[in-house]
Design an enzyme around this catalytic site. Structure first.
Site, PDB file in Angstrom:
ATOM      1  CD  GLU A 146     -35.584 -45.292 -57.972  1.00 53.44           C
ATOM      2  OE1 GLU A 146     -34.643 -45.790 -58.599  1.00 53.44           O
ATOM      3  OE2 GLU A 146     -35.498 -44.940 -56.772  1.00 53.44           O
ATOM      4  NE  ARG A 200     -35.344 -46.672 -51.011  1.00 50.00           N
ATOM      5  CZ  ARG A 200     -34.398 -45.935 -51.592  1.00 50.00           C
ATOM      6  NH1 ARG A 200     -34.722 -45.032 -52.479  1.00 50.00           N
ATOM      7  NH2 ARG A 200     -33.128 -46.096 -51.276  1.00 50.00           N
ATOM      8  NE  ARG A 213     -29.012 -46.876 -48.593  1.00 50.77           N
ATOM      9  CZ  ARG A 213     -29.340 -46.373 -49.786  1.00 50.77           C
ATOM     10  NH1 ARG A 213     -29.207 -47.114 -50.876  1.00 50.77           N
ATOM     11  NH2 ARG A 213     -29.764 -45.125 -49.890  1.00 50.77           N
ATOM     12  CG  HIS A 264     -31.155 -46.004 -58.822  1.00 51.38           C
ATOM     13  ND1 HIS A 264     -31.778 -46.500 -57.700  1.00 51.38           N
ATOM     14  CD2 HIS A 264     -30.077 -46.797 -59.044  1.00 51.38           C
ATOM     15  CE1 HIS A 264     -31.105 -47.556 -57.254  1.00 51.38           C
ATOM     16  NE2 HIS A 264     -30.068 -47.750 -58.046  1.00 51.38           N
ATOM     17  CD  GLU A 337     -30.607 -41.531 -58.336  1.00 52.52           C
ATOM     18  OE1 GLU A 337     -31.787 -41.601 -58.757  1.00 52.52           O
ATOM     19  OE2 GLU A 337     -30.205 -42.144 -57.337  1.00 52.52           O
TER      20      GLU A 337
HETATM   21  O1  0X9 Z   1     -30.421 -44.091 -52.363  1.00 53.78           O
HETATM   22  C1  0X9 Z   1     -30.215 -44.798 -53.355  1.00 53.78           C
HETATM   23  O2  0X9 Z   1     -30.180 -46.018 -53.315  1.00 53.78           O
HETATM   24  C2  0X9 Z   1     -29.991 -44.114 -54.691  1.00 53.78           C
HETATM   25  N1  0X9 Z   1     -30.887 -43.027 -54.863  1.00 53.78           N
HETATM   26  S1  0X9 Z   1     -32.496 -43.252 -55.055  1.00 53.78           S
HETATM   27  O3  0X9 Z   1     -33.153 -41.981 -54.935  1.00 53.78           O
HETATM   28  N2  0X9 Z   1     -32.785 -43.766 -56.524  1.00 53.78           N
HETATM   29  O4  0X9 Z   1     -32.951 -44.204 -54.107  1.00 53.78           O
HETATM   30  C3  0X9 Z   1     -28.583 -43.585 -54.759  1.00 53.78           C
HETATM   31  C4  0X9 Z   1     -27.510 -44.521 -54.289  1.00 53.78           C
HETATM   32  C5  0X9 Z   1     -26.116 -44.015 -54.412  1.00 53.78           C
HETATM   33  N3  0X9 Z   1     -25.997 -42.642 -54.120  1.00 53.78           N
HETATM   34  C6  0X9 Z   1     -25.628 -42.029 -52.983  1.00 53.78           C
HETATM   35  N4  0X9 Z   1     -24.550 -42.313 -52.350  1.00 53.78           N
HETATM   36  N5  0X9 Z   1     -26.351 -41.088 -52.543  1.00 53.78           N
HETATM   37 ZN    ZN Z   2     -33.365 -45.674 -56.731  1.00 49.54          ZN
END
Ligand code: 0X9
Ligand code: ZN
Length: 491
Positions: A146, A200, A213, A264, A337
């Site tokens: 990103e 990623r 995560r 992001h 985003e």
């Molecule tokens: O999935 C992610 O970590 C983030 N989107 S990305 O496309 N840049 O990878 C968003 C994280 C927080 N958002 C959600 N709950 N969807």
């Molecule tokens: Zn991201």
């Protein structure tokens, strides 16, 4: 192959994932999502009857063209136009020193940590305020590919430093500490320059952990995978990765992180907690207010539409950094985003044209100024800053000791099984705001979890909320947004 596939709902999205394609963008459905697919998974998608649009069958050619252009760009040390193009790890890292040297009275370089492969994770503290000033923590590049987030992170730091004597910025710096970490995931970022533009995660065992995560609030919950091959692999434990642990320890080293912005791309969204559950968060009203206003400012700068929604409405994601900052520190944790909002032939999602860097930076800067002004008023100890508005629940986050604003423990699985539960090592472990509620929060708000995109409703704020309603113009932010519009950088 890069393509767009029309999906109706979350079930379609999981079908697509099962067919082996990688979904690239963050767009609220229904509609087209961008996917990367090999020939085998592509025939499976086509055979399943999805409506599809091919963007390019020769992605490599497009990437090679970009690469050529990058290889022939003026290097950062021979040009003043740092933001005319994307910059690699060394260039971005070097720019931190340039900014620190330009304003030693305001800027300190922070050694935030060291990546798995031994690279420095560094950031800047930018302030003219006292040590206990509220912090606006901005980080980028948890996700290696990103690149626009990387450039926006370093560019926001640049704006704060080079415009430090302008009255609006000087006012902010007098009462707020801005902390910017442009590259949280240096190994992954370097790898996107050297080997795989679409990488990623970090580089753990060459397979990688999704740093976003790997935080302890709801670690291992919905929207995080236990499969190391998955793009959203959560790792073996919360904070198993030095990069996420470094960001945690940095945040814990401050007395009061008022706002956390995690940059992001892509999708043109402002996402707010929770990301892991549809349960409304305790400060739903304030979060919605800040998210909606930030999206409005981002939109007004150049007319590029940003939407504000709770993260979970996009898709659930557990163990994210902003949920942690909110749940554990009481910080208003937002995900931006950035551009674009969809993949097209000449905008390959993460591969944005470099001419967009400046605009994305300035539209983001308007929102950061607004959030800084909010943080300036968010002095700890205000009424409402007295613990847990959810009714006494406690979290069992990183160090097992703090009480956050929410109750992620109820859906948390296996947090911190002891591996890196060392929050006390974070720069003295001086964080005392684990129990703080965002100071402008006046109560537990309900009704913020669904159907509030567009920012029209005003009913998300709990009874007694002192914050403004969303149809009442907020003092200050319009002109802050207008500044972003009118400003033209000259460097
Ligand atoms: O999935 C992610 O970590 C983030 N989107 S990305 O496309 N840049 O990878 C968003 C994280 C927080 N958002 C959600 N709950 N969807
Ligand atoms: Zn991201």
């Amino acid at each position: 192959m890069l393509a767009r596939v029309e999906v109706a709902d979350a079930t379609d999205l999981s079908t697509l994932r099962e067919l082996g394609v990688e979904i690239l963008d963050d767009r609220p459905g229904p509609g087209f999502v961008a996917v990367l697919a090999d020939p085998q998974s592509w025939s499976a998608v086509s055979a399943t009857g999805f409506r599809v649009q091919v963007v390019t069958t020769n992605l490599q050619e497009a990437l090679d063209e970009h690469r050529l252009q990058l290889d022939t760009r003026p290097p950062a040390d021979v040009t003043d136009a740092f933001f005319d193009d994307f910059r690699d790890y060394d260039e971005v890292d070097g720019h931190l020193d340039t900014l620190a040297a330009a304003r030693p009275d305001l800027v300190t370089v922070l050694d935030v940590g060291t990546s798995l492969e031994g690279r420095a994770i560094r950031g800047l503290s930018i302030t003219a305020a006292d040590a206990d000033a509220p912090v606006v923590l901005i980080n980028a590049t948890q996700h290696a590919r990103e690149w626009i987030s990387t450039m926006t992170g370093i560019c926001v730091a640049d704006e704060l430093v080079t415009r430090a004597d302008e009255p609006t910025i000087a006012d902010l710096l007098a009462s707020v500490r801005f902390v910017v970490v442009p590259i949280v995931n240096p190994d992954g970022y370097v790898y996107t320059w050297s080997d795989d533009r679409f990488w990623r995660k970090n580089r753990r065992d060459g397979i990688g952990v999704d740093l976003n995560r790997n935080f302890s609030v709801a670690w291992g919950g919905p929207g995080a995978s236990g499969d190391p091959d998955a793009g959203n692999y959560h790792g073996t434990a919360a904070f198993s990765e030095p990069e996420s642990a470094a960001l945690r320890d940095l945040a814990l080293s401050f007395e009061h992180v008022a706002v956390h912005v995690d940059l992001h791309s892509f999708g043109q969204l402002v996402l707010r907690p929770w990301s892991y559950t549809a349960e409304p968060p305790p400060a739903a009203g304030d979060l919605k207010l800040l998210g909606d206003d930030a999206a409005e400012i981002l939109t007004q700068a150049y007319g590029v539409q940003y939407q504000s929604i709770p993260g979970v409405e996009l898709y659930p994601a557990s163990g994210t950094a902003p949920d942690w900052a909110y749940g554990e520190l009481g910080a208003m944790g937002l995900t931006f985003e950035l551009r674009p909002d969809e993949v097209e032939m000449f905008e390959l999602g993460f591969v944005l044209h470099p001419s967009q860097i400046e605009e994305v930076c300035l539209e983001t800067m308007g929102a950061i100024e607004y959030l800084g002004a909010w943080a300036a008023d968010a002095a700890p100890g205000d009424p409402g800053d007295s613990g847990d508005p959810t009714g006494g629940s406690t979290t069992t986050g990183g160090d097992g000791s703090s009480t956050g604003v929410g109750d992620p423990s109820s859906t948390t699985t296996g947090q911190d099984s002891g591996t890196t539960a060392d929050a006390g090592t974070g720069d003295g472990g001086s964080n005392t705001s684990g129990s703080s509620v965002p100071p402008q929060t006046t109560g537990n708000s309900a009704g913020d979890s669904t159907g509030d995109e567009g920012g029209e409703q005003t009913d998300a704020q709990g009874e007694g909320c002192s914050c403004r309603t969303t149809d009442e113009p907020p003092p200050g932010w319009l002109w802050l947004g207008a500044f972003a519009l009118l400003r033209r950088r000259n460097r």
